[in-house]
Design a protein around this motif. Structure first.
Motif, mmCIF file in Angstrom:
data_model
loop_
_atom_site.group_PDB
_atom_site.id
_atom_site.type_symbol
_atom_site.label_atom_id
_atom_site.label_comp_id
_atom_site.label_asym_id
_atom_site.label_seq_id
_atom_site.Cartn_x
_atom_site.Cartn_y
_atom_site.Cartn_z
ATOM 1 N N VAL A 1 -0.860 -5.790 19.879
ATOM 2 C CA VAL A 1 0.164 -5.198 20.746
ATOM 3 C C VAL A 1 -0.401 -4.008 21.533
ATOM 4 O O VAL A 1 0.339 -3.312 22.231
ATOM 5 N N GLY A 2 -1.698 -3.778 21.402
ATOM 6 C CA GLY A 2 -2.335 -2.715 22.179
ATOM 7 C C GLY A 2 -2.405 -1.382 21.470
ATOM 8 O O GLY A 2 -2.912 -0.406 22.016
ATOM 9 N N ALA A 3 -1.889 -1.323 20.238
ATOM 10 C CA ALA A 3 -1.954 -0.081 19.466
ATOM 11 C C ALA A 3 -3.254 -0.057 18.659
ATOM 12 O O ALA A 3 -4.035 -1.018 18.686
ATOM 13 N N ARG A 4 -3.471 1.046 17.939
ATOM 14 C CA ARG A 4 -4.719 1.181 17.182
ATOM 15 C C ARG A 4 -4.430 1.250 15.697
ATOM 16 O O ARG A 4 -3.630 2.088 15.260
ATOM 17 N N PRO A 5 -5.068 0.396 14.915
ATOM 18 C CA PRO A 5 -4.892 0.512 13.466
ATOM 19 C C PRO A 5 -5.667 1.719 12.928
ATOM 20 O O PRO A 5 -6.811 1.947 13.331
ATOM 21 N N VAL A 6 -5.028 2.479 12.062
ATOM 22 C CA VAL A 6 -5.685 3.622 11.406
ATOM 23 C C VAL A 6 -5.662 3.336 9.917
ATOM 24 O O VAL A 6 -4.598 3.223 9.307
ATOM 25 N N PHE A 7 -6.845 3.159 9.352
ATOM 26 C CA PHE A 7 -6.926 2.741 7.957
ATOM 27 C C PHE A 7 -6.818 3.900 6.980
ATOM 28 O O PHE A 7 -7.334 4.984 7.227
ATOM 29 N N VAL A 8 -6.146 3.625 5.862
ATOM 30 C CA VAL A 8 -6.024 4.594 4.772
ATOM 31 C C VAL A 8 -6.555 3.914 3.515
ATOM 32 O O VAL A 8 -6.286 2.714 3.284
ATOM 33 N N ASP A 9 -7.284 4.648 2.699
ATOM 34 C CA ASP A 9 -7.878 4.074 1.493
ATOM 35 C C ASP A 9 -6.786 3.620 0.518
ATOM 36 O O ASP A 9 -5.619 3.992 0.654
ATOM 37 N N ILE A 10 -7.197 2.839 -0.461
ATOM 38 C CA ILE A 10 -6.236 2.272 -1.413
ATOM 39 C C ILE A 10 -6.218 3.067 -2.715
ATOM 40 O O ILE A 10 -7.156 3.803 -3.019
ATOM 41 N N HIS A 11 -5.149 2.883 -3.473
ATOM 42 C CA HIS A 11 -4.996 3.532 -4.765
ATOM 43 C C HIS A 11 -5.968 2.896 -5.774
ATOM 44 O O HIS A 11 -6.057 1.665 -5.847
ATOM 45 N N PRO A 12 -6.678 3.707 -6.555
ATOM 46 C CA PRO A 12 -7.705 3.149 -7.451
ATOM 47 C C PRO A 12 -7.154 2.259 -8.575
ATOM 48 O O PRO A 12 -7.893 1.423 -9.107
ATOM 49 N N ASP A 13 -5.901 2.410 -8.950
ATOM 50 C CA ASP A 13 -5.352 1.583 -10.029
ATOM 51 C C ASP A 13 -4.502 0.421 -9.518
ATOM 52 O O ASP A 13 -4.419 -0.622 -10.161
ATOM 53 N N PHE A 14 -3.828 0.630 -8.388
ATOM 54 C CA PHE A 14 -2.848 -0.369 -7.936
ATOM 55 C C PHE A 14 -3.288 -1.149 -6.693
ATOM 56 O O PHE A 14 -2.688 -2.152 -6.340
ATOM 57 N N TYR A 15 -4.299 -0.652 -5.973
ATOM 58 C CA TYR A 15 -4.898 -1.317 -4.809
ATOM 59 C C TYR A 15 -3.996 -1.360 -3.575
ATOM 60 O O TYR A 15 -4.393 -1.905 -2.546
ATOM 61 N N THR A 16 -2.787 -0.827 -3.679
ATOM 62 C CA THR A 16 -1.943 -0.704 -2.488
ATOM 63 C C THR A 16 -2.312 0.608 -1.798
ATOM 64 O O THR A 16 -3.099 1.404 -2.333
ATOM 65 N N ILE A 17 -1.741 0.868 -0.631
ATOM 66 C CA ILE A 17 -2.105 2.059 0.142
ATOM 67 C C ILE A 17 -1.942 3.317 -0.715
ATOM 68 O O ILE A 17 -0.961 3.462 -1.449
#
Ligand code: PLP
Length: 365
Positions: free
Chosen positions: A96-112
Motif C-alpha cells: 500500500v506504499g507504507a513502510r514496515p518497521v520491524f520490532v523484535d520478538i519476545h524471547p519466550d512467546f515469539y510474538t511481538i
C-alpha cells in the motif's frame, strides 16, 4: 513410520459426506463468486469471532492489504510489524506504499515484544500489526495500551489464530480490524485460497468491501477504484461446514501439544509456553533445539516431516536489505530463527505418532 507434517486428507475423510454435499450444492446453483453462500459464511464467522462485520476475500494477504488501505495507510506512513512472521504481514504494508518497521520478538512467546515497540514509534507511525504467531495471542492488553497512548490503529493478523483467546476475548476482537487467512493448512482451512476481513466499524467495513470488489457499492455503482479479491462460493461452502468443527479441532491440537510437552519435558528441548489467561490454538507446535539443522535431518531420515517457521526473520531477508538490519538489531529473532523446529501438528495426529516423534527427537539431540 511415516509422519506427515499436516494431514488434510485425514481431516477430509472425517467430514467427507458433508463436504461433498456442500460442493455439489454450489455446482447446482452455478453461483461461484460471492453470493448467498459467501454471505452465510461471513455471518457465521463474524458471530464465531464476536465482531459485527466479516468480509470474504481471495486470501489472507489481500485481507491485510485491503484493510490497511481502507484504514488510510499509504506512502509516508510507517506500520509496526513483528520481526518473525510470514512475509504477508510486511508485504501488505509495502504494497500500500507504507513502510514496515520491524520490532523484535519476545524471547519466550515469539510474538511481538511489546516492551520494544515504543522505541520504534515516530511521527510517521500510523498502525501496529500484531501477529498471533503459531496460534498464541500477542500481549494484546499491553499492545492496545501503547496503541491508544500514541493514537495508532491496530490490525490483528489472525492468520494463525482462529479461535485463540486472550483474557476471555477471541483474537480479532481487540484492534480496529482483523485479517484472517483460510489457506488450506491453517486451523480453519479452505480447499484453495480464501481470506476474511473483520471489524466492528460500519464505514470501515463498507470501504473494505468496496475495495475488494472493484470499488462497487452496488452493482455498477463504482464509488472508488478497487480491485478483485472476493471469496469463492465453494470455499465459503467448505468453510461453513468446517467452522462447526473448528473448536473441537483446536481442542485436539491442544491435547496433542500437551502430549508432546509431557513427553519432551525432561529434555534439553525448549517447549512452547502459554501465558496465563491465553488460549494457544497450536496452529504450529514449535520447539527450540540446539543444532537444529542436524536434528531436522535425523527426524526427516526417520520419516518425520518437520518445518521451520521461519528460517530467516523478515529484517534479514533480501527485500528488506534496504534496512541494513544486523543480528544486533533483532537479537531474539536472530537467535530463535536458528533453533526453531515445527513438529507435526494436526487435530488427527495420534498419540502413537507423537510418541514416535518425541522418541526420534530425543535420540537426535
Ligand atoms: C498464512 C498467513 C498469512 C496470509 O495468508 P494467505 O492466505 O496465504 O495469503 C498472513 N499472515 C500470516 C502470519 C500467515 O501465517
Amino acid at each position: 513410520m511415516n509422519i506427515p507434517f499436516v494431514d488434510l486428507v485425514a481431516q477430509y475423510q472425517t467430514i467427507k459426506p458433508e463436504i461433498d454435499a456442500a460442493i455439489a450444492g454450489c455446482l447446482g446453483t452455478a453461483s461461484f463468486i460471492a453470493g448467498e453462500k459467501v454471505r452465510q459464511f461471513e455471518d457465521a464467522f463474524a458471530r464465531f469471532v464476536g465482531v459485527r462485520h466479516c468480509i470474504g476475500t481471495g486470501n489472507g494477504t489481500d485481507s491485510i492489504e485491503i484493510l490497511l488501505k481502507a484504514m488510510g495507510m499509504g506512502s509516508g506512513n510507517e506500520v509496526i510489524v513483528p520481526a518473525l512472521t510470514w512475509i504477508s504481514t510486511s508485504e501488505a504494508v509495502s504494497s500500500v506504499g507504507a513502510r514496515p518497521v520491524f520490532v523484535d520478538i519476545h524471547p519466550d512467546f515469539y510474538t511481538i515484544d511489546t516492551s520494544r515497540i515504543e522505541e520504534k514509534i515516530t511521527a510517521r507511525t500510523k498502525a501496529i500489526i500484531p501477529v498471533h504467531l503459531y496460534g498464541l495471542p500477542a500481549a494484546m492488553d499491553e499492545l492496545m495500551r501503547i496503541a491508544s497512548k500514541h493514537e495508532l490503529l491496530v490490525l490483528e493478523d489472525c492468520a494463525q489464530s482462529h479461535g485463540a483467546v486472550f483474557k476471555e476475548r477471541k483474537t480479532g476482537t481487540f484492534g480496529q480490524a482483523a485479517s484472517f487467512s483460510f489457506y488450506p493448512g491453517k486451523n480453519l482451512g479452505a480447499y484453495g485460497d480464501a481470506g476474511a476481513m473483520l471489524c466492528n466499524d460500519d464505514r470501515l467495513a463498507e470501504q473494505a468491501r468496496m475495495l475488494g470488489n472493484h470499488g462497487q457499492f452496488g452493482k455498477h455503482d463504482h464509488r472508488i477504484e478497487g480491485r478483485n479479491s472476493r471469496m469463492d462460493a465453494m470455499q465459503a461452502a467448505v468453510l461453513t461446514v468446517k467452522l462447526k468443527y473448528l473448536e473441537a479441532w483446536n481442542e485436539k491440537r491442544i491435547k496433542a501439544a500437551q502430549r508432546y510437552s509431557a513427553l519432551l519435558k525432561s529434555s534439553s528441548v525448549i517447549l512452547p509456553q502459554t501465558p496465563a489467561g491465553s488460549k494457544h490454538v497450536f496452529h504450529l507446535f514449535v520447539v527450540r533445539v540446539k543444532e537444529r539443522d542436524r536434528a531436522l535431518r535425523v527426524l526427516e531420515s526417520k520419516g518425520v516431516s518437520c518445518g521451520i517457521h521461519y528460517p530467516k526473520a523478515l529484517p534479514f531477508l533480501k527485500p528488506y536489505r534496504y534496512l541494513n538490519a544486523g543480528e544486533v538489531d533483532f537479537p531474539v529473532a536472530a537467535q530463535v530463527q536458528d533453533e526453531i523446529l515445527s513438529l507435526p501438528m494436526f487435530p488427527e495426529i495420534t498419540d502413537e505418532r507423537i510418541e514416535y516423534v518425541c522418541e526420534t527427537l530425543r535420540q537426535a539431540i
